[in-house]
Enzyme design. Sequence first.
Site, PDB file in Angstrom:
ATOM      1  N   HIS A  22     -30.885 -23.265  28.494  1.00 16.16           N
ATOM      2  CA  HIS A  22     -29.522 -23.239  29.056  1.00 16.16           C
ATOM      3  C   HIS A  22     -29.289 -24.452  29.950  1.00 16.16           C
ATOM      4  O   HIS A  22     -28.237 -25.088  29.901  1.00 16.16           O
ATOM      5  CB  HIS A  22     -29.306 -21.976  29.913  1.00 16.16           C
ATOM      6  CG  HIS A  22     -29.361 -20.679  29.164  1.00 16.16           C
ATOM      7  ND1 HIS A  22     -30.134 -19.623  29.573  1.00 16.16           N
ATOM      8  CD2 HIS A  22     -28.714 -20.259  28.060  1.00 16.16           C
ATOM      9  CE1 HIS A  22     -29.969 -18.607  28.743  1.00 16.16           C
ATOM     10  NE2 HIS A  22     -29.105 -18.968  27.813  1.00 16.16           N
ATOM     11  N   LYS A  46     -24.739  -3.485  28.511  1.00 18.54           N
ATOM     12  CA  LYS A  46     -26.119  -3.971  28.474  1.00 18.54           C
ATOM     13  C   LYS A  46     -26.852  -3.569  29.742  1.00 18.54           C
ATOM     14  O   LYS A  46     -26.257  -3.470  30.795  1.00 18.54           O
ATOM     15  CB  LYS A  46     -26.129  -5.500  28.368  1.00 18.54           C
ATOM     16  CG  LYS A  46     -26.084  -6.014  26.953  1.00 18.54           C
ATOM     17  CD  LYS A  46     -26.441  -7.495  26.948  1.00 18.54           C
ATOM     18  CE  LYS A  46     -26.281  -8.122  25.572  1.00 18.54           C
ATOM     19  NZ  LYS A  46     -26.470  -9.585  25.633  1.00 18.54           N
ATOM     20  N   ARG A  95     -29.652 -23.003  18.355  1.00 17.02           N
ATOM     21  CA  ARG A  95     -31.077 -23.335  18.323  1.00 17.02           C
ATOM     22  C   ARG A  95     -31.576 -23.469  16.890  1.00 17.02           C
ATOM     23  O   ARG A  95     -32.363 -24.336  16.576  1.00 17.02           O
ATOM     24  CB  ARG A  95     -31.892 -22.242  19.035  1.00 17.02           C
ATOM     25  CG  ARG A  95     -31.698 -22.222  20.531  1.00 17.02           C
ATOM     26  CD  ARG A  95     -32.183 -20.941  21.126  1.00 17.02           C
ATOM     27  NE  ARG A  95     -31.419 -19.818  20.576  1.00 17.02           N
ATOM     28  CZ  ARG A  95     -31.433 -18.591  21.068  1.00 17.02           C
ATOM     29  NH1 ARG A  95     -32.194 -18.308  22.104  1.00 17.02           N
ATOM     30  NH2 ARG A  95     -30.703 -17.641  20.522  1.00 17.02           N
ATOM     31  N   SER A 133     -33.637 -15.902  26.455  1.00 19.46           N
ATOM     32  CA  SER A 133     -33.840 -15.032  27.618  1.00 19.46           C
ATOM     33  C   SER A 133     -34.627 -13.796  27.210  1.00 19.46           C
ATOM     34  O   SER A 133     -35.508 -13.334  27.939  1.00 19.46           O
ATOM     35  CB  SER A 133     -32.493 -14.604  28.206  1.00 19.46           C
ATOM     36  OG  SER A 133     -31.751 -15.718  28.604  1.00 19.46           O
TER      37      SER A 133
HETATM   38  O1  PNS Z   1     -25.505 -15.251  25.881  1.00 12.59           O
HETATM   39  P1  PNS Z   1     -24.818 -14.398  24.849  1.00 12.59           P
HETATM   40  O2  PNS Z   1     -25.134 -12.940  25.107  1.00 12.59           O
HETATM   41  O3  PNS Z   1     -25.119 -14.834  23.448  1.00 12.59           O
HETATM   42  O4  PNS Z   1     -23.226 -14.599  25.077  1.00 12.59           O
HETATM   43  C1  PNS Z   1     -22.281 -13.909  24.288  1.00 12.59           C
HETATM   44  C2  PNS Z   1     -20.842 -14.095  24.817  1.00 12.59           C
HETATM   45  C3  PNS Z   1     -20.761 -13.749  26.284  1.00 12.59           C
HETATM   46  C4  PNS Z   1     -20.433 -15.546  24.617  1.00 12.59           C
HETATM   47  C5  PNS Z   1     -19.909 -13.179  23.960  1.00 12.59           C
HETATM   48  O5  PNS Z   1     -20.456 -11.896  23.926  1.00 12.59           O
HETATM   49  C6  PNS Z   1     -18.481 -13.109  24.496  1.00 12.59           C
HETATM   50  O6  PNS Z   1     -17.766 -14.085  24.506  1.00 12.59           O
HETATM   51  N1  PNS Z   1     -18.068 -11.905  24.954  1.00 12.59           N
HETATM   52  C7  PNS Z   1     -16.751 -11.683  25.501  1.00 12.59           C
HETATM   53  C8  PNS Z   1     -15.923 -10.755  24.618  1.00 12.59           C
HETATM   54  C9  PNS Z   1     -15.061 -11.528  23.640  1.00 12.59           C
HETATM   55  O7  PNS Z   1     -14.332 -12.428  23.982  1.00 12.59           O
HETATM   56  N2  PNS Z   1     -15.150 -11.142  22.338  1.00 12.59           N
HETATM   57  C10 PNS Z   1     -14.375 -11.744  21.280  1.00 12.59           C
HETATM   58  C11 PNS Z   1     -14.941 -13.048  20.773  1.00 12.59           C
HETATM   59  S1  PNS Z   1     -16.178 -12.807  19.565  1.00 12.59           S
END
Ligand code: PNS
Length: 164
Positions: A22, A46, A95, A133
């Site tokens: 990150h 979560k 990645r 993570s």
């Molecule tokens: O680090 P992560 O867990 O891969 O991040 C995921 C994240 C936070 C980018 C994604 O879950 C997110 O944007 N959640 C917010 C809900 C949202 O906007 N959903 C619609 C778009 S798919």
Amino acid sequence: MPPKPHVIAIYPGSFDPITNGHLDLIQRGSRVFDKLIVSILRNDLKQPLFSVEERMEMLREVIRGYENVEVDSFGGLLVDHAVSRSATAILRGIRAISDYEYELQMAHMNRRLQPDIETVFMMAGETYSFISSRLVKQVFGLGGNIAGLVPPSVLERMQRRLPN
Ligand code: PNS
């Protein structure tokens, strides 16, 4: 010539905890965008290792020195958060091919919801392409050495949280 636009990007994620992968993306993103906002998703579903507040603190510790990077959190839709912060870009790291499908779905969905916001992908640095993570937590929890995979301040917090 028209003035160069001021581009603000959101780098969203769970960051539970922040890894050196990150951090690499934050460093590189801070050179590409005028302002980079690292935003933690507030997700009640979560079971995180660190609370959102702890993760924000850890992020603030590691971004010291980057003048154009700040930390925030959000609930609800990412694109709504991006609009509220006047961001026109979302930064995500890839990645491996296995990340691509999920990221592609999210990028398309976000573009459908908010066509003015562009998702920008950066390839993870090759040294970091295996770090997540989830794996860091698993390896640490089983007594493995994660030095070099997370910033030293994060390692200290993990040692306090999960003494092994
Ligand atoms: O680090 P992560 O867990 O891969 O991040 C995921 C994240 C936070 C980018 C994604 O879950 C997110 O944007 N959640 C917010 C809900 C949202 O906007 N959903 C619609 C778009 S798919």
